[in-house]
Write an enzyme that holds these catalytic residues in place. Structure first.
Site, PDB file in Angstrom:
ATOM      1  N   SER A 100       0.820  -1.217   0.000  1.00 15.83           N
ATOM      2  CA  SER A 100       0.000   0.000   0.000  1.00 15.83           C
ATOM      3  C   SER A 100       0.848   1.259   0.000  1.00 15.83           C
ATOM      4  O   SER A 100       0.321   2.362  -0.165  1.00 15.83           O
ATOM      5  CB  SER A 100      -0.895   0.010   1.242  1.00 15.83           C
ATOM      6  N   GLY A 101       2.138   1.121   0.236  1.00 17.28           N
ATOM      7  CA  GLY A 101       3.001   2.287   0.360  1.00 17.28           C
ATOM      8  C   GLY A 101       2.890   2.972   1.702  1.00 17.28           C
ATOM      9  O   GLY A 101       3.335   4.118   1.866  1.00 17.28           O
ATOM     10  N   THR A 102       2.321   2.278   2.700  1.00 14.54           N
ATOM     11  CA  THR A 102       2.146   2.868   4.029  1.00 14.54           C
ATOM     12  C   THR A 102       3.472   3.353   4.604  1.00 14.54           C
ATOM     13  O   THR A 102       3.534   4.406   5.252  1.00 14.54           O
ATOM     14  CB  THR A 102       1.500   1.846   4.981  1.00 14.54           C
ATOM     15  N   ASP A 122      -2.043  12.261  13.920  1.00 16.51           N
ATOM     16  CA  ASP A 122      -3.157  13.118  14.304  1.00 16.51           C
ATOM     17  C   ASP A 122      -3.180  14.430  13.532  1.00 16.51           C
ATOM     18  O   ASP A 122      -4.261  14.976  13.276  1.00 16.51           O
ATOM     19  CB  ASP A 122      -3.095  13.432  15.807  1.00 16.51           C
ATOM     20  N   ASN A 131      -3.890   4.527   1.858  1.00 18.61           N
ATOM     21  CA  ASN A 131      -4.618   3.866   0.775  1.00 18.61           C
ATOM     22  C   ASN A 131      -5.200   4.833  -0.242  1.00 18.61           C
ATOM     23  O   ASN A 131      -5.532   4.419  -1.357  1.00 18.61           O
ATOM     24  CB  ASN A 131      -5.728   2.988   1.351  1.00 18.61           C
ATOM     25  N   HIS A 178       7.762  -5.464 -46.240  1.00 18.69           N
ATOM     26  CA  HIS A 178       8.325  -6.800 -45.998  1.00 18.69           C
ATOM     27  C   HIS A 178       9.845  -6.793 -46.145  1.00 18.69           C
ATOM     28  O   HIS A 178      10.444  -7.810 -46.508  1.00 18.69           O
ATOM     29  CB  HIS A 178       7.725  -7.838 -46.954  1.00 18.69           C
ATOM     30  N   SER A 308      34.078   2.634 -33.034  1.00 20.42           N
ATOM     31  CA  SER A 308      34.749   1.360 -32.826  1.00 20.42           C
ATOM     32  C   SER A 308      36.112   1.569 -32.195  1.00 20.42           C
ATOM     33  O   SER A 308      36.808   2.548 -32.494  1.00 20.42           O
ATOM     34  CB  SER A 308      34.914   0.621 -34.151  1.00 20.42           C
ATOM     35  N   SER A 309      36.491   0.605 -31.334  1.00 19.83           N
ATOM     36  CA  SER A 309      37.830   0.642 -30.742  1.00 19.83           C
ATOM     37  C   SER A 309      38.859  -0.025 -31.631  1.00 19.83           C
ATOM     38  O   SER A 309      40.059   0.023 -31.348  1.00 19.83           O
ATOM     39  CB  SER A 309      37.799  -0.056 -29.376  1.00 19.83           C
ATOM     40  N   LYS A 314      34.978   4.334 -38.294  1.00 20.17           N
ATOM     41  CA  LYS A 314      33.613   3.833 -38.141  1.00 20.17           C
ATOM     42  C   LYS A 314      32.813   4.762 -37.236  1.00 20.17           C
ATOM     43  O   LYS A 314      33.270   5.153 -36.168  1.00 20.17           O
ATOM     44  CB  LYS A 314      33.631   2.431 -37.550  1.00 20.17           C
ATOM     45  N   VAL A 315      31.622   5.103 -37.673  1.00 20.97           N
ATOM     46  CA  VAL A 315      30.719   5.943 -36.880  1.00 20.97           C
ATOM     47  C   VAL A 315      29.375   5.241 -36.787  1.00 20.97           C
ATOM     48  O   VAL A 315      28.764   4.911 -37.806  1.00 20.97           O
ATOM     49  CB  VAL A 315      30.543   7.342 -37.515  1.00 20.97           C
ATOM     50  N   GLU A 321      20.328   4.252 -30.995  1.00 24.13           N
ATOM     51  CA  GLU A 321      20.471   3.061 -30.158  1.00 24.13           C
ATOM     52  C   GLU A 321      20.116   3.369 -28.702  1.00 24.13           C
ATOM     53  O   GLU A 321      19.499   2.552 -28.001  1.00 24.13           O
ATOM     54  CB  GLU A 321      21.888   2.514 -30.267  1.00 24.13           C
TER      55      GLU A 321
END
Length: 452
Positions: A100-102, A122, A131, A178, A308-309, A314-315, A321
């Protein structure tokens, strides 16, 4: 006995040692000891919502004559500090806690009580229950995340793609279905499609916000409103609306609002839809930019870092990604929220902290990744000469011949072009009676990008 300085606090179950400098009390400490599970804490926006609800509740209780005004203002000031993030270090309760996250609600009550010299139950919790407070904060936090992070990113991408549509309208490329060559399409039409995806994503999120803005507050324990003033929730919602600039409202059906995660489920589904829409775009962009020499290479992306290492020069499409990973995260989070929805039994859902964590976090991550994709990738996309070059070699140009020579004859032309390595235009010159002008007009790829 602990090695660090401590003080003794008591709750209804007995005494506990609490770190001397902690603002929380015994109830929170008991939760810290009971749930050493993940180290994950409730999201910042959730704590912001929790502080705002507690502040508005105190002001409302004072206005209703249920709380001394001076004490109410002290509680409200302390709660506003929580909303602002001043006391985040004093919210140590794990996400994987009571369903309930109480524990999180009592964490807030105890911190505010200590700051305001009030009683946590109180005074700070007057007219409330975990709740109804926790699902209220879940919905407020998710709504804030959508409005502040995800929607602005979606709107920005929509504008970017509309501009790209205009910039690239004259570029005709090969369409693909396709993963195979299809009839020509303008690159501008592709970008306009992406803009359309974002516009519809925006509308779905706006619909989800309508449900999130209908708050469970006022139902207290089981949706009946026991121990709260009849005007309490409506007045709190009015104060929250003023504070946030968002028209939140008390639900007109408390039992359903507390017994289910339906509003969160609908919002999570809209976020999942946004993620899958963004995923399609990010993946398309990766493919369209593939190469640059041995792939499609029909667009070029901004080059932001070496790819690339081991392979010099290369890019890689790293920004798309990054977005793809954020999309996967959002889809996974939606699954968790859906499973959390299964924990709705009788008058309460008991996976509220888990649902709140995954929904709010996924919105924030997806929005940040989408905004980054817009700034560091989409705005810098440019067309290459590759698209028009490929469309001239496409066998699907034969489709334009069908109304003039028939389907079978056009298919034969396409097959011969494929086997001989020649173009449709070259084979059609030999196998049809069309004049040069007629062939040129019929096989004009730009004419195939609209109904005729």
């Amino acid at each position: 006995m602990p090695d660090t300085p401590f003080r003794t606090e008591r709750d209804t179950m007995g005494a506990l040692h609490v770190p001397a400098d902690a603002l929380w009390g015994a109830s929170t400490q008991r939760a810290v000891e009971n749930f050493p599970v993940s180290g994950l804490r409730m999201p910042r926006r959730f704590l912001r919502a929790l502080g705002l609800v507690k502040a508005a509740a105190a002001r409302t209780n004072a206005a209703l004559g249920r709380l001394d005004p001076a004490l109410a203002w002290a509680i409200a000031d302390a709660a506003e500090a929580i909303a602002d993030g001043t006391h985040d270090a004093h919210f140590p309760v794990d996400v994987f806690q009571t369903g309930s996250g109480t524990s999180t609600n009592m964490n807030a009550n105890e911190v505010i009580a200590r700051l305001a010299k009030a009683h946590p139950n109180d005074h700070v919790n007057l007219g409330q229950s975990s709740n109804d407070v926790i699902p209220t904060c879940l919905q407020l936090a998710a709504g804030l995340a959508i409005r502040e992070v995800l929607l602005p990113a979606i709107e920005a991408l929509e504008g970017t793609f509309e501009r790209k549509a205009t910039e690239t309208w004259e570029v005709v490329k090969t369409g693909r279905t396709h993963l195979q060559d299809a009839t020509p399409i303008r690159l501008g039409q592709v970008f306009r499609g992406y803009a359309g995806q974002m516009a519809r994503t925006r509308r779905r999120l706006a619909t989800a916000l309508l449900d999130l803005d209908e708050l469970p507050l006022g139902g207290t324990a089981v949706g009946t409103g026991v121990n709260t003033h009849p005007e309490f929730a409506a007045r709190v919602c009015a104060l929250l609306s003023e504070r946030l600039g968002t028209p939140v409202r008390e639900t007109d059906n408390h039992p359903q609002a507390q017994a289910t995660l339906d509003a969160a489920l609908a919002a999570s589904a809209a976020v999942r839809s946004a993620a899958l829409s963004l995923r399609k775009i990010a993946d398309d962009v990766r493919w369209l930019a593939s190469g640059p020499r041995c792939g499609l290479g029909e667009i070029a992306l901004p080059e932001v870092q070496p790819g690339s290492s081991i392979m010099p020069g290369k890019v890689n499409p790293v920004i798309p990604e990054s977005l793809l990973m954020a999309c996967a995260h959002a889809v996974g989070a939606d699954t968790v929220v859906a499973l959390a929805g299964h924990a709705s039994q009788f008058e309460l859902n008991t996976m509220l902290p888990l649902a709140a964590h995954h929904l709010v976090t996924s919105v924030e991550i997806l929005g940040a990744a989408a905004a980054n994709f817009d700034r560091r990738c989409a705005r810098g996309i440019v067309a290459t000469a590759r698209g028009p070059e490929l469309v001239e070699r496409s066998l699907m140009l034969a489709t334009a011949l069908v109304p003039h020579v028939g389907y079978d004859a056009a298919a034969a032309i396409a097959k011969e072009a494929a086997s001989s390595g020649r173009t449709i235009r070259e084979v059609a010159r030999e196998r049809t009676t069309l004049t040069d002008a007629e062939r040129a007009a019929i096989l004009d790829s730009s004419r195939m990008t609209e109904p005729r």
